[in-house]
Every structure is written in structure tokens, then in C-alpha cells.
Design a protein around this motif. Structure first.
Motif, PDB file in Angstrom:
ATOM      1  N   SER A 206     185.816  18.195  81.743  1.00 24.23           N
ATOM      2  CA  SER A 206     185.533  19.604  81.441  1.00 24.23           C
ATOM      3  C   SER A 206     184.872  19.698  80.085  1.00 24.23           C
ATOM      4  N   ASP A 207     184.314  20.873  79.773  1.00 23.62           N
ATOM      5  CA  ASP A 207     183.726  21.056  78.450  1.00 23.62           C
ATOM      6  C   ASP A 207     184.775  21.652  77.504  1.00 23.62           C
ATOM      7  N   ALA A 208     184.391  21.851  76.264  1.00 20.34           N
ATOM      8  CA  ALA A 208     185.345  22.295  75.248  1.00 20.34           C
ATOM      9  C   ALA A 208     185.905  23.682  75.530  1.00 20.34           C
ATOM     10  N   ARG A 209     185.216  24.474  76.346  1.00 16.97           N
ATOM     11  CA  ARG A 209     185.687  25.817  76.688  1.00 16.97           C
ATOM     12  C   ARG A 209     186.589  25.819  77.918  1.00 16.97           C
ATOM     13  N   GLY A 210     186.763  24.642  78.528  1.00 18.13           N
ATOM     14  CA  GLY A 210     187.644  24.563  79.681  1.00 18.13           C
ATOM     15  C   GLY A 210     186.972  24.792  81.014  1.00 18.13           C
TER      16      GLY A 210
END
Length: 273
Positions: A206-210
Motif C-alpha cells: 500500500s502507499d503511505a495514505r493506506g
């Protein structure tokens, strides 16, 4: 590539239009067992029920079995029925930790033969960012009949893991690289990893924003893994490994297994000192 039917996402705007699903809040903070429910009481998606990682989605801790053993199957389905969740019920689950706890819930239901929950992409933050409202009241559930279940599938214990290793399975360690390398161990009494394991940290899907990587990116992420060999996934206690299992299912690997006790079970069998 179409998404496999057992690993489905839903975005916040689509969820806002859903009227036929039971919504489950799985927020939790490791080391602060009351924090997730306190966050839920401060505000949650309207109509959402709360399930606690350690009270509802795990069983009692013993000398072996890890820090978050699987809950007794019949006890879990009774809890689900109390919330109106039957095997065929549409369910949407979310957390605030990049799927860390919602994926555990997803895996449990899929393993029991239930309709797998859809996971809210981006979690609770994405719901709020999309203009979703929150509420503080605890909704009144509409219970349903408690079904009989045979138990969990797609899981191995330490003996089963040994058999899988002997059969040249690929073993994936989902923990942070520093824990895998034995450089630090904040939760378990022994540092290191299971011999032969490959490190695939769960946050990498996933990316840092979820938000989960798209299917093409996920395929690239797992492209280095040997093809054809069965896969067994573990983490510290069988929770965040489920994020990797969800992501693998998105790529079409529906047969990867969970070592439920994970490192916390494995190291409990090592000689003391």
C-alpha cells in the motif's frame, strides 16, 4: 486484470451509497488495546459495529500459538451472528492502519467459508477525506442465526509449516526489515526470522495514505517470488501477514497459507537463553 472475488476493495464514495452491507470497524493499536475502541466511540462510519483484535479476532494466549492465536471458530461465528453477519452477508471492513487489522478480519471470514469482506481502500481517513460523516452512537445490531462451521482452512501450525518447508514452499516474512534481520525486536523475546524465509514487509503493498497498490503494481511487487511453489506467509503474530495474503489474492494467488502463530509461536519453541 480482474480482481479475484475473495479480495475486493471498495472506495469511500462507493461505500457512501451502500445500503445492503454490515460495516465493521477494526481499528486497533498494538500495545494500546483500548485505543481502537476509544477511537470508535469518538467517531466512526455511521452504522459501523466494532470488533476488537484481541477480544473478538484472537483467542486466549498460551505458552505456544503466538501473541494473537486464532479465535475458536464457533465463538467467532457466534459473535458475527450477534452483529447480523451470516455466511452470505455482505460486509465492509475498515481500519486506520493500512489494512493491518481489517485484513485479519477478511482472512478469518474467508477461511471460515463466509463471503469475504470488502476492505475500505484508504481506511477511515479516506472516508473522512471524501466527505463522509461520522457518528458516535453504537448501533443496535440485528442478530441472525448462528451457523455451524467446521473450522479454519488455509492455515498451518508449526508442524504443518515444517512439512511445507520440506516440500520446498516459499516462506514470506511480513515484518519490518530490521525485525527480520534481528536488529531489533520490540514485541517478542527472540529476534531474527525463520530459516529460509524471504522478507516481504506488509506495508509494501500500500502507499503511505493506506491505499492498496493497483493490480499491475502488486504483480510487479511479487514478481521476484519463485513461481509454482506453494507460499506460506507469517509476521509477528499472524495479523499483518493477512495484508500480504489479501494482496496475493488480488494477484490471483488464492492458495497462499497463513502460519497463524507466526514468529511469536516459532520462537516460543526455541531453547531458553
Amino acid at each position: 486484470m480482474s480482481s479475484p472475488s475473495t479480495a475486493n476493495l471498495i472506495n469511500a464514495r462507493a461505500l457512501a451509497a451502500v445500503t445492503d452491507a454490515v460495516v465493521v470497524d477494526c481499528r486497533f493499536v498494538l500495545g494500546q488495546p483500548a485505543a481502537g475502541y476509544e477511537d470508535y466511540l469518538r467517531g466512526h462510519i455511521p452504522g459501523a459495529h466494532y470488533l476488537h483484535l484481541e477480544r473478538d479476532l484472537s483467542g486466549p494466549v498460551g505458552p505456544h500459538g503466538g501473541r494473537h492465536p486464532l479465535p475458536a471458530a464457533q465463538q467467532l461465528v457466534a459473535k458475527l451472528a450477534s452483529l447480523g453477519i451470516a455466511p452470505g452477508t455482505r460486509v465492509v471492513a475498515y481500519d486506520a492502519s493500512r489494512f493491518a487489522f481489517a485484513a485479519r478480519f477478511w482472512w478469518l471470514l474467508r477461511s471460515l467459508g463466509y463471503r469475504p469482506p470488502e476492505l475500505l481502500d484508504g481506511g477511515y481517513a479516506a472516508w473522512l477525506a471524501a466527505g463522509g460523516t461520522s457518528e458516535q452512537c453504537v448501533p443496535q445490531p440485528q442478530p441472525c442465526a448462528v451457523p455451524a462451521v467446521e473450522g479454519y482452512t488455509g492455515v498451518v501450525d508449526i508442524a504443518g509449516l515444517g512439512a511445507m518447508q520440506a516440500a520446498s514452499s516459499v516462506l514470506l516474512d511480513s515484518r519490518d526489515p530490521a525485525r527480520f534481520a534481528g536488529l531489533e525486536e520490540p514485541l517478542d523475546p527472540v529476534a531474527g526470522h525463520i530459516p529460509g524465509a524471504l522478507n516481504m514487509p506488509w506495508q509494501g503493498v500500500s502507499d503511505a495514505r493506506g491505499f492498496l497498490l493497483d493490480d499491475r503494481q502488486l504483480a510487479q511487487h511479487f514478481a521476484a517470488l519463485p513461481e509454482g511453489a506453494p507460499r506460506v506467509v507469517y509476521c509477528g503474530s499472524g495479523v499483518t501477514a493477512c495484508v500480504n495474503l489479501f494482496a496475493l489474492a488480488r494477484t490471483g494467488d488464492e492458495h497462499a497459507l497463513l502460519y497463524a502463530g507466526s514468529w511469536s509461536d516459532w520462537c516460543s519453541y526455541l531453547p531458553a537463553g
